[in-house]
Design an enzyme around this catalytic site. Sequence first.
Site, mmCIF file in Angstrom:
data_model
loop_
_atom_site.group_PDB
_atom_site.id
_atom_site.type_symbol
_atom_site.label_atom_id
_atom_site.label_comp_id
_atom_site.label_asym_id
_atom_site.label_seq_id
_atom_site.Cartn_x
_atom_site.Cartn_y
_atom_site.Cartn_z
ATOM 1 N NE ARG A 43 79.878 17.052 -10.683
ATOM 2 C CZ ARG A 43 79.945 16.960 -9.363
ATOM 3 N NH1 ARG A 43 80.927 17.526 -8.693
ATOM 4 N NH2 ARG A 43 79.022 16.280 -8.704
ATOM 5 C CG HIS A 45 77.302 20.634 -5.548
ATOM 6 N ND1 HIS A 45 78.224 20.061 -6.377
ATOM 7 C CD2 HIS A 45 76.455 19.633 -5.180
ATOM 8 C CE1 HIS A 45 77.978 18.774 -6.499
ATOM 9 N NE2 HIS A 45 76.900 18.493 -5.787
ATOM 10 C CE LYS A 89 57.278 19.633 -17.602
ATOM 11 N NZ LYS A 89 56.084 18.934 -17.934
ATOM 12 C CD GLU A 121 52.995 14.016 -10.409
ATOM 13 O OE1 GLU A 121 52.331 14.726 -11.171
ATOM 14 O OE2 GLU A 121 54.046 14.379 -9.854
HETATM 15 C C1 LIG Z 1 55.276 14.342 -13.260
HETATM 16 C C2 LIG Z 1 54.269 14.929 -14.193
HETATM 17 N N1 LIG Z 1 52.993 15.083 -13.774
HETATM 18 C C3 LIG Z 1 52.047 15.591 -14.573
HETATM 19 C C4 LIG Z 1 52.338 15.982 -15.875
HETATM 20 C C5 LIG Z 1 51.255 16.564 -16.741
HETATM 21 O O1 LIG Z 1 51.467 17.933 -16.932
HETATM 22 P P1 LIG Z 1 50.847 18.717 -18.169
HETATM 23 O O2 LIG Z 1 49.388 18.435 -18.172
HETATM 24 O O3 LIG Z 1 51.176 20.138 -17.876
HETATM 25 O O4 LIG Z 1 51.550 18.195 -19.398
HETATM 26 C C6 LIG Z 1 53.654 15.854 -16.355
HETATM 27 C C7 LIG Z 1 54.000 16.269 -17.716
HETATM 28 O O5 LIG Z 1 55.102 16.144 -18.167
HETATM 29 C C8 LIG Z 1 54.640 15.324 -15.494
HETATM 30 O O6 LIG Z 1 55.915 15.188 -15.906
#
Ligand SMILES: Cc1ncc(COP(=O)(O)O)c(C=O)c1O
Length: 223
Positions: A43, A45, A89, A121
Amino acid sequence: MQRRLTIEQSAEDFKAIILEAVQKSNELECAVYLQITRGVAVRQHLFPAAPVSITMTVRPVHAIENEARDKGKKAIFHEDERWANCYIKSLNLLPNILAKQTAHEAGCFEAILVRDGYITEGTSSNVYMVKDGMVYTTPLSKQILSGITRMAVKKVTESLGIPFIEKKFTPEELLQADEVFITSTTSEILPIVNVDGKSIGKGNPGKLTMEIYHKFKGFILAD
Ligand SMILES: Cc1ncc(COP(=O)(O)O)c(C=O)c1O
């Protein structure tokens, strides 16, 4: 933006690895989950010297039942408490999980996130509203994930001659929409019929939403 995680494999390499794993799984319908990290290290950073670690799982999934889609799902609004780089992601999903759990405990499927008065979203989906025959969704920025289903919906609406407008909108505007839906790889295109206890339109899945869904399914099955 400079990439800070070097992955040696190409997109083509990943395609081959994924196809091999899916074939070995013997599953007809499955979800492939790929996780790439900086590797195993003590661990600290700073970036470790360890080699990048790639993990993949293949598990059976079942598409959302038509019956559930035909009824539509409920959602809540929730403050978007995530960080400034939601286009990445990442595995740091605590705010998403907390918001999704709050939705679940309220008997809802998704939490629609709101930042500075505008919808960004869902916790794991992109969000759309239909108004006067046009589809609106939040424009791409660092504040949302550029979902692959979102890209597909853009193509599908264009092929149907439905305007696809990338523009910010507020919770109040969403509540006044004719239809609302969310998208993600696993839920595909899912109608949202009620948000924070208020019905959207007539409280049923919208006509345009279902038209987009059926066209989307056609595209996927043809691939
Ligand atoms: C925060 C977020 N927005 C949008 C999406 C939709 O993404 P996708 O259409 O690529 O699955 C996801 C999918 O996990 C997500 O985690």
